[in-house]
Design an enzyme around this catalytic site. Sequence first.
Site, PDB file in Angstrom:
ATOM      1  N   GLN A 101       0.847  -1.200   0.000  1.00  0.00           N
ATOM      2  CA  GLN A 101       0.000   0.000   0.000  1.00  0.00           C
ATOM      3  C   GLN A 101       0.880   1.247   0.000  1.00  0.00           C
ATOM      4  O   GLN A 101       1.658   1.464   0.929  1.00  0.00           O
ATOM      5  CB  GLN A 101      -0.907   0.005   1.229  1.00  0.00           C
ATOM      6  CG  GLN A 101      -1.893   1.143   1.216  1.00  0.00           C
ATOM      7  CD  GLN A 101      -2.886   1.075   2.350  1.00  0.00           C
ATOM      8  OE1 GLN A 101      -2.517   1.249   3.514  1.00  0.00           O
ATOM      9  NE2 GLN A 101      -4.137   0.851   2.038  1.00  0.00           N
ATOM     10  N   TYR A 175      -5.544  10.603   3.926  1.00  0.00           N
ATOM     11  CA  TYR A 175      -4.103  10.770   3.710  1.00  0.00           C
ATOM     12  C   TYR A 175      -3.858  11.760   2.569  1.00  0.00           C
ATOM     13  O   TYR A 175      -4.800  12.319   2.007  1.00  0.00           O
ATOM     14  CB  TYR A 175      -3.450   9.408   3.446  1.00  0.00           C
ATOM     15  CG  TYR A 175      -3.525   8.518   4.668  1.00  0.00           C
ATOM     16  CD1 TYR A 175      -2.753   8.798   5.795  1.00  0.00           C
ATOM     17  CD2 TYR A 175      -4.403   7.456   4.727  1.00  0.00           C
ATOM     18  CE1 TYR A 175      -2.846   8.022   6.932  1.00  0.00           C
ATOM     19  CE2 TYR A 175      -4.501   6.667   5.875  1.00  0.00           C
ATOM     20  CZ  TYR A 175      -3.721   6.961   6.965  1.00  0.00           C
ATOM     21  OH  TYR A 175      -3.809   6.206   8.115  1.00  0.00           O
ATOM     22  N   ARG A 351     -10.332  -6.988   9.752  1.00  0.00           N
ATOM     23  CA  ARG A 351     -10.479  -7.527  11.105  1.00  0.00           C
ATOM     24  C   ARG A 351     -10.841  -9.012  11.124  1.00  0.00           C
ATOM     25  O   ARG A 351     -10.393  -9.751  12.005  1.00  0.00           O
ATOM     26  CB  ARG A 351     -11.535  -6.704  11.859  1.00  0.00           C
ATOM     27  CG  ARG A 351     -11.061  -5.302  12.170  1.00  0.00           C
ATOM     28  CD  ARG A 351     -12.218  -4.401  12.545  1.00  0.00           C
ATOM     29  NE  ARG A 351     -13.129  -4.209  11.420  1.00  0.00           N
ATOM     30  CZ  ARG A 351     -14.262  -3.538  11.480  1.00  0.00           C
ATOM     31  NH1 ARG A 351     -14.635  -2.996  12.628  1.00  0.00           N
ATOM     32  NH2 ARG A 351     -15.016  -3.381  10.412  1.00  0.00           N
TER      33      ARG A 351
HETATM   34  C1  LIG Z   1      -5.789  -2.314  13.164  1.00  0.00           C
HETATM   35  C2  LIG Z   1      -6.174  -1.723  11.853  1.00  0.00           C
HETATM   36  C3  LIG Z   1      -5.244  -1.005  11.097  1.00  0.00           C
HETATM   37  C4  LIG Z   1      -5.604  -0.461   9.866  1.00  0.00           C
HETATM   38  N1  LIG Z   1      -4.656   0.169   9.103  1.00  0.00           N
HETATM   39  C5  LIG Z   1      -4.975   0.549   7.839  1.00  0.00           C
HETATM   40  C6  LIG Z   1      -3.973   1.020   6.949  1.00  0.00           C
HETATM   41  O1  LIG Z   1      -2.781   1.091   7.280  1.00  0.00           O
HETATM   42  N2  LIG Z   1      -4.351   1.383   5.710  1.00  0.00           N
HETATM   43  C7  LIG Z   1      -5.654   1.296   5.294  1.00  0.00           C
HETATM   44  O2  LIG Z   1      -5.967   1.634   4.155  1.00  0.00           O
HETATM   45  N3  LIG Z   1      -6.619   0.852   6.109  1.00  0.00           N
HETATM   46  C8  LIG Z   1      -6.310   0.451   7.344  1.00  0.00           C
HETATM   47  N4  LIG Z   1      -7.271  -0.081   8.146  1.00  0.00           N
HETATM   48  C9  LIG Z   1      -8.653  -0.174   7.638  1.00  0.00           C
HETATM   49  C10 LIG Z   1      -8.894  -1.529   6.972  1.00  0.00           C
HETATM   50  O3  LIG Z   1      -8.076  -1.724   5.851  1.00  0.00           O
HETATM   51  C11 LIG Z   1     -10.360  -1.656   6.527  1.00  0.00           C
HETATM   52  O4  LIG Z   1     -10.654  -0.608   5.612  1.00  0.00           O
HETATM   53  C12 LIG Z   1     -11.338  -1.600   7.710  1.00  0.00           C
HETATM   54  O5  LIG Z   1     -10.853  -2.316   8.817  1.00  0.00           O
HETATM   55  C13 LIG Z   1     -12.706  -2.181   7.327  1.00  0.00           C
HETATM   56  O6  LIG Z   1     -12.567  -3.494   6.839  1.00  0.00           O
HETATM   57  P1  LIG Z   1     -12.885  -4.793   7.757  1.00  0.00           P
HETATM   58  O7  LIG Z   1     -14.335  -4.681   8.179  1.00  0.00           O
HETATM   59  O8  LIG Z   1     -12.664  -5.949   6.817  1.00  0.00           O
HETATM   60  O9  LIG Z   1     -11.975  -4.754   8.912  1.00  0.00           O
HETATM   61  C14 LIG Z   1      -6.932  -0.613   9.379  1.00  0.00           C
HETATM   62  C15 LIG Z   1      -7.858  -1.350  10.138  1.00  0.00           C
HETATM   63  C16 LIG Z   1      -7.493  -1.907  11.350  1.00  0.00           C
HETATM   64  C17 LIG Z   1      -8.518  -2.710  12.106  1.00  0.00           C
END
Ligand SMILES: Cc1cc2nc3c(=O)[nH]c(=O)nc-3n(C[C@H](O)[C@H](O)[C@H](O)COP(=O)(O)O)c2cc1C
Length: 410
Positions: A101, A175, A351
């Site tokens: 990324q 960002y 998650r």
């Molecule tokens: C601990 C954590 C760290 C994350 N760090 C990033 C990141 O570095 N870059 C990004 O685009 N999204 C980041 N996200 C967001 C996830 O990529 C995703 O968009 C969000 O968790 C929703 O998806 P999910 O329901 O599958 O978790 C992060 C999410 C979590 C839980």
Amino acid sequence: MNHTHPALIPGSLNTLFLRNRIIKAGTFENMTPGGKPSQRLELFHSQFADGGVAMTTIGYCAVATEGALNANMMVMEEAIRDKLEALISSLHAKGCKVSGQMGHCGAFSKNRNLTVRPKGPSKGLNILGFTEGMWLADAMSIGDIDDMVGKYRSAALFMKSVGFDALEIHFGHGYGLCQFLSPLTNRRTDEYGGSLENRLRLPLRVLAAVRDAVGQDYPILGKISMSEGRRGGLDYDDAVVIAKALDENGIDGIVTSGGTSTMNPMLMFRGKSILPALLEHEKSRAMRLLYRLVGKKMFPSMPFYELYFIEQAKRIRKAVNCKLIYIGGASSGRSLETLFSAGFDFVQLGRALLADPDLPKQLHSDPHAASRCTHCNRCVGTIESPLGIHCTEYGLTLADSESQSHRAGE
Ligand SMILES: Cc1cc2nc3c(=O)[nH]c(=O)nc-3n(C[C@H](O)[C@H](O)[C@H](O)COP(=O)(O)O)c2cc1C
């Protein structure tokens, strides 16, 4: 009759073959102390490779020092070539592809290594930098913008050369490139500000530079925020225009996220408020005080339901021809079936895989397998933990990491 789960059918992104449709989402790991990939980073991504994902995403690869949000983020430069090559080839050996990324934080930074103020589209407050005494952000000059485009190009060249199979440009979550897209943060009066067409100019220049660096047959993804969830900010109608522009300018796939890290993170996550976890892991007293003052308003619990972005993402599906990668609350075999019958090409899971890295493997024997993630969102706070991110119920422990380091002789 034997029925292959649709998430397990192989797919392709540009010329890249993927063994199924499940991609581990970028979740900044905080396993790169001093900006260097650690053994724990390898252990972290190995879980998903062994668990059967087609591709894992290494989170937040800063395209330049000034683009790193903090001093523990990797900057895509020669100094870490050997470690990155080793990490990527160990994941390849498990049959897993690796995406990186590409991030640039723009106007908000808590990177103590910076000797100048962070820069974004317009002058303003550096929302994340208060505790580091970095209160203000400057506006980029045209020279700064040209320089940023050049840095994306160099980073893309470097990332392809170390073995990444795909790149994901971060256009969302508040960002740097998102700051240019958003009317809330972009108040420029030149050709990079004003109309959405103008606000798209830098993101499209970056896409063109990355494409120029990696060639036509290499997959480039873009992660967007379909809405900032703030009055006057980017909304779902803008997202259709942005997605179309990226599609017409040669992107291979769009990841349809929402919310921003600074203004509305709960729109991105849903579920329980991230405030308790932030308070638990935040080291800075000033930041903890700030969280206590404004945290309830900034991070309200938001009801979680599976596929919470599906209706908005379907609008993008209708508008573009490129591959569409759904993200947001996909965590069971049933919800993945819904996605693929709605025409999405891939899914990214965050998650759900932190709790259950082998969910893809489980789907082979049980099409209704589901992650144990409860959306407690305590994993979000662990971004500040010395262990790096993990599911606090079921995730990697320190002992896992110590035995890995022991084996590697670290
Ligand atoms: C601990 C954590 C760290 C994350 N760090 C990033 C990141 O570095 N870059 C990004 O685009 N999204 C980041 N996200 C967001 C996830 O990529 C995703 O968009 C969000 O968790 C929703 O998806 P999910 O329901 O599958 O978790 C992060 C999410 C979590 C839980």
